[in-house]
Scaffold this motif. Structure first.
Motif, PDB file in Angstrom:
ATOM      1  N   ALA A 124      31.108 -14.727  21.572  1.00 43.76           N
ATOM      2  CA  ALA A 124      31.066 -16.141  21.197  1.00 43.76           C
ATOM      3  C   ALA A 124      32.507 -16.586  20.968  1.00 43.76           C
ATOM      4  O   ALA A 124      33.264 -15.934  20.251  1.00 43.76           O
ATOM      5  CB  ALA A 124      30.236 -16.338  19.932  1.00 43.76           C
ATOM      6  N   GLU A 125      32.886 -17.701  21.606  1.00 50.96           N
ATOM      7  CA  GLU A 125      34.243 -18.229  21.472  1.00 50.96           C
ATOM      8  C   GLU A 125      34.174 -19.633  20.875  1.00 50.96           C
ATOM      9  O   GLU A 125      33.649 -20.553  21.500  1.00 50.96           O
ATOM     10  CB  GLU A 125      34.925 -18.298  22.845  1.00 50.96           C
ATOM     11  CG  GLU A 125      36.294 -18.942  22.808  1.00 50.96           C
ATOM     12  CD  GLU A 125      36.912 -19.124  24.192  1.00 50.96           C
ATOM     13  OE1 GLU A 125      38.103 -19.473  24.236  1.00 50.96           O
ATOM     14  OE2 GLU A 125      36.221 -18.926  25.201  1.00 50.96           O
ATOM     15  N   ARG A 127      40.916 -28.011  14.724  1.00 52.46           N
ATOM     16  CA  ARG A 127      39.535 -28.496  14.676  1.00 52.46           C
ATOM     17  C   ARG A 127      38.650 -27.673  15.620  1.00 52.46           C
ATOM     18  O   ARG A 127      39.073 -27.362  16.727  1.00 52.46           O
ATOM     19  CB  ARG A 127      39.471 -29.975  15.077  1.00 52.46           C
ATOM     20  CG  ARG A 127      40.271 -30.872  14.160  1.00 52.46           C
ATOM     21  CD  ARG A 127      40.253 -32.304  14.612  1.00 52.46           C
ATOM     22  NE  ARG A 127      40.867 -32.422  15.948  1.00 52.46           N
ATOM     23  CZ  ARG A 127      41.080 -33.568  16.574  1.00 52.46           C
ATOM     24  NH1 ARG A 127      40.740 -34.707  16.006  1.00 52.46           N
ATOM     25  NH2 ARG A 127      41.643 -33.601  17.769  1.00 52.46           N
ATOM     26  N   ASN A 128      37.434 -27.373  15.165  1.00 47.24           N
ATOM     27  CA  ASN A 128      36.456 -26.662  15.985  1.00 47.24           C
ATOM     28  C   ASN A 128      35.866 -27.665  16.973  1.00 47.24           C
ATOM     29  O   ASN A 128      35.154 -28.578  16.585  1.00 47.24           O
ATOM     30  CB  ASN A 128      35.369 -26.060  15.092  1.00 47.24           C
ATOM     31  CG  ASN A 128      34.316 -25.310  15.891  1.00 47.24           C
ATOM     32  OD1 ASN A 128      34.307 -25.313  17.116  1.00 47.24           O
ATOM     33  ND2 ASN A 128      33.417 -24.670  15.177  1.00 47.24           N
ATOM     34  N   CYS A 129      36.154 -27.479  18.254  1.00 49.45           N
ATOM     35  CA  CYS A 129      35.737 -28.436  19.287  1.00 49.45           C
ATOM     36  C   CYS A 129      34.454 -28.028  20.008  1.00 49.45           C
ATOM     37  O   CYS A 129      33.931 -28.804  20.808  1.00 49.45           O
ATOM     38  CB  CYS A 129      36.855 -28.615  20.310  1.00 49.45           C
ATOM     39  SG  CYS A 129      38.352 -29.294  19.574  1.00 49.45           S
ATOM     40  N   GLY A 130      33.952 -26.847  19.749  1.00 49.78           N
ATOM     41  CA  GLY A 130      32.727 -26.394  20.399  1.00 49.78           C
ATOM     42  C   GLY A 130      32.738 -24.896  20.621  1.00 49.78           C
ATOM     43  O   GLY A 130      33.717 -24.219  20.340  1.00 49.78           O
ATOM     44  N   THR A 131      31.610 -24.403  21.123  1.00 51.44           N
ATOM     45  CA  THR A 131      31.448 -22.965  21.312  1.00 51.44           C
ATOM     46  C   THR A 131      31.082 -22.648  22.763  1.00 51.44           C
ATOM     47  O   THR A 131      30.248 -23.312  23.347  1.00 51.44           O
ATOM     48  CB  THR A 131      30.337 -22.423  20.380  1.00 51.44           C
ATOM     49  OG1 THR A 131      30.681 -22.741  19.034  1.00 51.44           O
ATOM     50  CG2 THR A 131      30.172 -20.922  20.522  1.00 51.44           C
ATOM     51  N   ILE A 132      31.736 -21.611  23.285  1.00 50.38           N
ATOM     52  CA  ILE A 132      31.412 -21.077  24.608  1.00 50.38           C
ATOM     53  C   ILE A 132      30.805 -19.691  24.387  1.00 50.38           C
ATOM     54  O   ILE A 132      31.379 -18.865  23.681  1.00 50.38           O
ATOM     55  CB  ILE A 132      32.654 -20.954  25.512  1.00 50.38           C
ATOM     56  CG1 ILE A 132      33.357 -22.308  25.655  1.00 50.38           C
ATOM     57  CG2 ILE A 132      32.268 -20.389  26.878  1.00 50.38           C
ATOM     58  CD1 ILE A 132      34.691 -22.239  26.388  1.00 50.38           C
ATOM     59  N   LEU A 133      29.649 -19.466  24.978  1.00 48.00           N
ATOM     60  CA  LEU A 133      28.982 -18.176  24.882  1.00 48.00           C
ATOM     61  C   LEU A 133      29.225 -17.415  26.181  1.00 48.00           C
ATOM     62  O   LEU A 133      28.999 -17.959  27.267  1.00 48.00           O
ATOM     63  CB  LEU A 133      27.482 -18.418  24.687  1.00 48.00           C
ATOM     64  CG  LEU A 133      26.691 -17.385  23.909  1.00 48.00           C
ATOM     65  CD1 LEU A 133      27.301 -17.144  22.541  1.00 48.00           C
ATOM     66  CD2 LEU A 133      25.252 -17.849  23.756  1.00 48.00           C
ATOM     67  N   ILE A 189      28.412 -24.367  25.753  1.00 50.58           N
ATOM     68  CA  ILE A 189      28.544 -23.899  27.143  1.00 50.58           C
ATOM     69  C   ILE A 189      28.177 -22.418  27.194  1.00 50.58           C
ATOM     70  O   ILE A 189      28.518 -21.652  26.289  1.00 50.58           O
ATOM     71  CB  ILE A 189      29.988 -24.103  27.653  1.00 50.58           C
ATOM     72  CG1 ILE A 189      30.353 -25.591  27.629  1.00 50.58           C
ATOM     73  CG2 ILE A 189      30.164 -23.518  29.049  1.00 50.58           C
ATOM     74  CD1 ILE A 189      31.807 -25.880  27.959  1.00 50.58           C
ATOM     75  N   ALA A 190      27.493 -22.031  28.279  1.00 49.03           N
ATOM     76  CA  ALA A 190      27.158 -20.623  28.511  1.00 49.03           C
ATOM     77  C   ALA A 190      27.800 -20.171  29.816  1.00 49.03           C
ATOM     78  O   ALA A 190      27.723 -20.875  30.821  1.00 49.03           O
ATOM     79  CB  ALA A 190      25.642 -20.448  28.580  1.00 49.03           C
TER      80      ALA A 190
END
Length: 189
Positions: free
Chosen positions: A85-86, A94-100, A127-128
């Motif tokens: 998980a990124e 700022r946390n802009c989102g997560t890439i799995l 995003i995956a």
């Protein structure tokens, strides 16, 4: 005659004993051969698992080196979920989102996409991405298929940079829109 009969009986006993010994040897050989096959299967399975873990470590290391501000966390063995998980962190922290990220080093299976989409929903990731050592033949670099990015291993860094840029840009635009709405309310007041 008794002597001939005794010799024939002795020969028959010796032949029977020899046949029994041969059967025992055949059985031992068959058992040994079966154990060799089982050991080969274990080695092959272990080797594939090791190859998969090696790919996962490679991608994790690549992400950590390229994006030092991001929070990269591996999903521990035995736990449900993708491999990595990124959390994408912009220059302002700022946390802009997560890439799995999911890595696969085996023969291509369409079922991987459905599992990764489930993992994405569960993790609430934006995003995956599936890094495939052996992707379908029609994929030359990377492609979005059924909501999952599929990427050849060698293009992982390029896709990661692109996806990070998109997440950061979308986050910044949303922040700008939120700020505009607040300013409009102040002006109207």
């Amino acid at each position: 005659i008794d002597e001939d009969r005794a010799r024939a009986e002795a020969r028959k006993n010796a032949d029977d004993e020899y046949a029994l010994k041969l059967r025992e040897k055949d059985k031992q050989l068959a058992d040994a051969w079966q154990k060799v096959k089982e050991a080969e299967a274990k080695i092959t399975q272990g080797s594939q698992q090791t190859q998969g873990e090696a790919l996962e470590l490679e991608i994790e290391e690549l992400l950590r080196e390229a994006f030092r501000d991001d929070e990269i966390s591996e999903v521990k063995k035995g736990q449900r979920g993708a491999d990595i998980a990124e959390k994408v962190i912009d220059r302002r922290g700022r946390n802009c989102g997560t890439i799995l990220w999911e890595t696969k080093n085996g023969k291509w299976q369409e079922a991987w996409l459905a599992k990764l989409r489930d993992d994405q929903r569960e993790a609430k990731a934006h995003i995956a991405v599936l890094v495939a050592a052996n992707p379908p033949a029609d994929i030359e670099t990377f492609v979005n298929r059924d909501g999952v990015w599929i990427v050849k291993r060698r293009y992982t860094s390029d896709l990661a940079s692109l996806l990070r840029h998109i997440l950061i840009a979308v986050y910044a635009e949303r922040a700008n829109q939120a700020g505009k709405d607040e300013k409009m309310e102040i002006l109207y007041a």
